[in-house]
Design a protein around this motif. Structure first.
Motif, PDB file in Angstrom:
ATOM      1  N   VAL A   1     -12.688   7.132  -7.787  1.00  0.00           N
ATOM      2  CA  VAL A   1     -12.817   6.633  -6.295  1.00  0.00           C
ATOM      3  C   VAL A   1     -13.615   7.437  -5.542  1.00  0.00           C
ATOM      4  CG1 VAL A   1     -11.316   6.544  -4.375  1.00  0.00           C
ATOM      5  CG2 VAL A   1      -9.989   6.210  -6.471  1.00  0.00           C
ATOM      6  N   LEU A   2     -14.522   6.856  -4.763  1.00  0.00           N
ATOM      7  CA  LEU A   2     -15.487   7.399  -4.112  1.00  0.00           C
ATOM      8  C   LEU A   2     -15.328   7.424  -2.485  1.00  0.00           C
ATOM      9  CD1 LEU A   2     -18.615   6.053  -6.216  1.00  0.00           C
ATOM     10  CD2 LEU A   2     -17.738   8.319  -6.455  1.00  0.00           C
ATOM     11  N   THR A   3     -14.797   6.445  -2.057  1.00  0.00           N
ATOM     12  CA  THR A   3     -14.422   6.637  -0.501  1.00  0.00           C
ATOM     13  C   THR A   3     -13.147   6.433  -0.084  1.00  0.00           C
ATOM     14  OG1 THR A   3     -14.643   4.146  -0.345  1.00  0.00           O
ATOM     15  CG2 THR A   3     -16.754   5.323  -0.333  1.00  0.00           C
ATOM     16  N   ILE A   4     -12.896   6.678   0.964  1.00  0.00           N
ATOM     17  CA  ILE A   4     -11.476   6.583   1.863  1.00  0.00           C
ATOM     18  C   ILE A   4     -11.069   5.325   1.880  1.00  0.00           C
ATOM     19  CG2 ILE A   4     -10.307   6.704   3.693  1.00  0.00           C
ATOM     20  CD1 ILE A   4     -11.962   9.283   4.558  1.00  0.00           C
ATOM     21  N   GLU A   5     -12.141   4.154   2.034  1.00  0.00           N
ATOM     22  CA  GLU A   5     -11.566   2.757   1.889  1.00  0.00           C
ATOM     23  C   GLU A   5     -11.138   2.368   0.641  1.00  0.00           C
ATOM     24  OE1 GLU A   5     -14.088   3.346   5.289  1.00  0.00           O
ATOM     25  OE2 GLU A   5     -14.395   3.940   2.946  1.00  0.00           O
ATOM     26  N   GLU A   6     -11.793   2.854  -0.568  1.00  0.00           N
ATOM     27  CA  GLU A   6     -11.477   2.643  -1.871  1.00  0.00           C
ATOM     28  C   GLU A   6     -10.042   3.093  -2.083  1.00  0.00           C
ATOM     29  OE1 GLU A   6     -14.157   3.686  -4.788  1.00  0.00           O
ATOM     30  OE2 GLU A   6     -15.536   2.293  -3.996  1.00  0.00           O
ATOM     31  N   MET A   7      -9.653   4.317  -1.872  1.00  0.00           N
ATOM     32  CA  MET A   7      -8.444   4.880  -1.776  1.00  0.00           C
ATOM     33  C   MET A   7      -7.211   4.276  -0.963  1.00  0.00           C
ATOM     34  SD  MET A   7      -6.817   7.395  -3.177  1.00  0.00           S
ATOM     35  CE  MET A   7      -7.590   8.996  -3.746  1.00  0.00           C
ATOM     36  N   VAL A   8      -7.556   3.865   0.107  1.00  0.00           N
ATOM     37  CA  VAL A   8      -6.673   2.799   0.596  1.00  0.00           C
ATOM     38  C   VAL A   8      -6.155   1.690  -0.097  1.00  0.00           C
ATOM     39  CG1 VAL A   8      -6.286   1.437   2.994  1.00  0.00           C
ATOM     40  CG2 VAL A   8      -7.200   3.702   3.106  1.00  0.00           C
ATOM     41  N   LYS A   9      -7.242   1.024  -0.676  1.00  0.00           N
ATOM     42  CA  LYS A   9      -7.018  -0.124  -1.379  1.00  0.00           C
ATOM     43  C   LYS A   9      -6.061   0.054  -2.504  1.00  0.00           C
ATOM     44  CE  LYS A   9     -10.967  -2.558   0.013  1.00  0.00           C
ATOM     45  NZ  LYS A   9     -12.346  -3.343  -0.374  1.00  0.00           N
ATOM     46  N   VAL A  10      -6.359   1.374  -3.251  1.00  0.00           N
ATOM     47  CA  VAL A  10      -5.599   1.795  -4.497  1.00  0.00           C
ATOM     48  C   VAL A  10      -4.274   1.967  -4.030  1.00  0.00           C
ATOM     49  CG1 VAL A  10      -5.269   3.768  -6.075  1.00  0.00           C
ATOM     50  CG2 VAL A  10      -7.695   2.765  -5.717  1.00  0.00           C
ATOM     51  N   LEU A  11      -4.022   2.572  -2.926  1.00  0.00           N
ATOM     52  CA  LEU A  11      -2.561   3.115  -2.629  1.00  0.00           C
ATOM     53  C   LEU A  11      -1.854   2.076  -1.699  1.00  0.00           C
ATOM     54  CD1 LEU A  11      -3.345   6.826  -1.171  1.00  0.00           C
ATOM     55  CD2 LEU A  11      -2.415   5.976  -3.345  1.00  0.00           C
TER      56      LEU A  11
END
Length: 274
Positions: free
Chosen positions: A262-272
């Motif tokens: 995961v590289l960005t906060i946006e990607e982490m939000v989508k994962v969680l």
């Protein structure tokens, strides 16, 4: 478009204070790429950057730009027109009393007619979104605005590649965002090749390819996802990783459904929060 072939660079060659800055470096840069070059201070990344447009010449090896050899003095101007450079401190690049004169400086030195110069000034200002500052005095601008004017001065020369040597190092977060967004727009919308020498991992995440240097050598190379999952290796090279990637790597140990890359906060939000 740019080939660095087995390049060695030695400062103060044949003296008691020799410094090996580049140690048999090989790098190929394609038209339209966005490359980030990382490394701790003194690793050779700025020396490499200055070889890309002939500001420095190899002690050994060869650098070619569109098949022009940087060692061939007859093609120095051809190379400088193809590869522009933006430095860390914009004040070192600004020489005129108005923004218009600043951007016109390069095209004037190419001997272009006045109408063509003004056309290039307008185009360059539009590309960096500084049209309203055409008649402003550069020293009255913010750091980020000064850097955008320095970029516009390079754009007016119509290069195919722009090399950024730590252009955001002296800027506040707002100024950094201005310059990075300009860099991305030039690459994605205008098709310019971008080489960004940076200490900021958040900037490197935005590149197509990341090159990591240490002790004058390229020691890692790959996409941001490939590079930034190697947390321990980067730490050993005295480099950071994006904070969200470090968190993802740690969380992955307990929660395998969370990817390590995961590289960005946006990607982490989508994962969680799918």
């Amino acid at each position: 478009m740019i080939d660095v072939n087995n390049v060695v660079h030695i400062y103060n060659a044949d003296s008691d204070s020799e410094i090996l800055a580049l140690d048999h470096v090989n790098l190929h840069i394609e038209q339209g790429e966005h490359i980030a070059i990382l490394g701790r201070n003194g690793c050779g990344k700025s020396t490499l950057a200055k070889h890309l447009n002939g500001l420095l010449l190899p002690t050994e090896g060869r650098v070619s730009v569109d098949d022009f050899d940087t060692l061939d003095a007859d093609h120095s101007l051809d190379i400088l027109q193809r590869v522009g450079m933006v430095f860390q401190n914009p004040d070192n690049q600004l020489v005129a009393t108005t923004v218009l004169e600043e951007i016109a400086f390069g095209p004037e030195n190419l001997g272009l007619p006045r109408e063509k110069i003004l056309e290039r000034v307008d185009e360059a200002l539009k590309m960096v979104q500084m049209e309203d500052f055409r008649n402003a005095m550069p020293h009255h601008l913010s750091g980020g605005q000064k850097q955008r004017i320095a970029i516009a001065g390079i754009i007016a020369m119509r290069p195919e590649t722009i090399v950024f040597d730590e252009p955001t190092a002296m800027l506040d977060p707002d100024g950094r965002e201005e310059v990075v967004s300009t860099m991305l727009r030039l690459n994605k919308e205008e098709g310019l090749t971008i080489v960004n020498i940076t200490h900021f991992m958040e900037e490197a995440v935005l590149a197509d390819r990341v090159v990591v240097m240490d002790d004058g050598k390229i020691v890692m190379e790959g996409t941001p996802r490939e590079i930034f999952t190697h947390v321990d290796e980067l730490r050993a090279l005295h480099l950071d990783v994006p904070a969200v990637t470090e968190i993802a790597v740690q969380l992955h140990e307990e929660f395998p459904f969370i990817p390590r890359d995961v590289l960005t906060i946006e990607e982490m939000v989508k994962v969680l929060c799918p």
